[in-house]
Write an enzyme that holds these catalytic residues in place. Structure first.
Site, short mmCIF file in Angstrom:
data_model
loop_
_atom_site.label_atom_id
_atom_site.label_comp_id
_atom_site.label_asym_id
_atom_site.label_seq_id
_atom_site.Cartn_x
_atom_site.Cartn_y
_atom_site.Cartn_z
N HIS A 227 54.36 64.24 23.38
CA HIS A 227 53.12 64.92 23.79
C HIS A 227 52.42 65.54 22.59
O HIS A 227 51.19 65.67 22.58
CB HIS A 227 53.44 66.00 24.84
CG HIS A 227 53.73 65.44 26.20
ND1 HIS A 227 53.01 65.78 27.32
CD2 HIS A 227 54.66 64.54 26.62
CE1 HIS A 227 53.50 65.14 28.37
NE2 HIS A 227 54.50 64.38 27.97
N THR B 98 63.91 58.75 31.49
CA THR B 98 65.27 58.79 32.04
C THR B 98 65.79 60.22 32.08
O THR B 98 66.77 60.53 32.75
CB THR B 98 66.23 57.91 31.21
OG1 THR B 98 67.49 57.87 31.86
CG2 THR B 98 66.44 58.47 29.81
#
Length: 255
Positions: free
Chosen positions: A4, A122
């Site tokens: 991010h 995940t």
């Protein structure tokens, strides 16, 4: 968090800033609301500063976290953080394949990087608002996303996101395996159980679908490829020399 950060102004720890010039920072933008670990980064920074003040940037600390891979260092920290830029530049859970491909290509990342870096899903959680449109109003007529497994959707409606406006409930992105760095995320994609529309989008392109199958068959090694893509991403628009600064505290620019 590293992902991010790098997609907005490069890998310069701008996502860690609380505020700059009175503007709402990146960390308060919708794509970043489920990010965790800000306090941990602050603690690491204070320990590093005590040993070698003014040497190690917050950007490098952020880059060095995670499973082992080789990481070039020497980044400097950015001075600007704007939530509006995070909204437009960080890939969204609502993005389709074409948009994802473009956003990644803008930073020199290819389709393999897209598939591999998406595998970070995940681990971690998401808020209902990141995908509830898939459950309740996918095309604006009160319908469900046909690309989402119906049994999985029914379970999410019954046990997690009971109304479309829920913005507080959190959901595992990789149910049953959210704390384990493994291939479970890709297995779920082939079962049409990717949580986000952007996850599902990876199965809509022949090339990315083939890579997912190669990962599950073992002809592509996830950990090895993840290391390569993370190192590649960690080189995006880094600040060096006199550009930026070495922050004393990761949440604040130096006065």
């Amino acid at each position: 968090m590293h992902f991010h950060d790098c997609f907005v102004r490069g890998c310069d720890a701008s996502v860690l800033l609380n505020t700059t010039s009175g503007e709402q920072p990146e960390r308060q933008a919708t794509p970043n609301l489920t990010l965790r670990g800000f306090d941990f980064i602050d603690r690491v920074k204070s320990l590093v500063e005590a040993e070698c003040p003014g040497i190690v940037s917050c950007a490098d600390i952020l880059t060095l976290g995670g499973p082992f891979w080789r990481v070039p260092t020497g980044r400097r920290d950015g001075l600007i953080s704007k939530s509006s830029e995070a909204l437009s530049k960080v890939p969204s859970p609502f993005d389709n394949f074409t948009t994802l491909q473009t956003l990644f290509a803008n930073h020199g990342l290819d389709l393999k990087d897209l598939v591999i870096l998406s595998g970070a899903h995940t681990i971690g959680i998401a808020h209902c608002q990141s995908f509830s449109n898939r459950l309740y109003n996918f095309t604006g007529i009160g319908d469900q996303d046909p690309a989402l497994d119906s049994e999985y959707a029914a379970n999410l409606k019954a046990r997690k996101c009971r109304i479309i406006s829920d913005n507080t409930t959190i959901v595992e992105m990789d149910p049953g395996s959210r704390k384990t760095f493994d291939l479970s995320y890709y297995t779920l994609l082939l079962k049409r159980r990717g949580l986000f529309h952007s996850d599902s989008a990876l199965t809509t392109n022949a090339n990315t679908l083939s890579m997912i199958k190669q990962l599950l068959q073992g002809s592509l090694d996830f950990r090895s490829e993840f290391s390569k893509s993370m190192e590649k991403m960690g080189r995006i628009s880094v600040k060096t020399g006199s550009n930026g600064e070495i922050r004393k505290q990761c949440a604040l620019v130096n006065s």
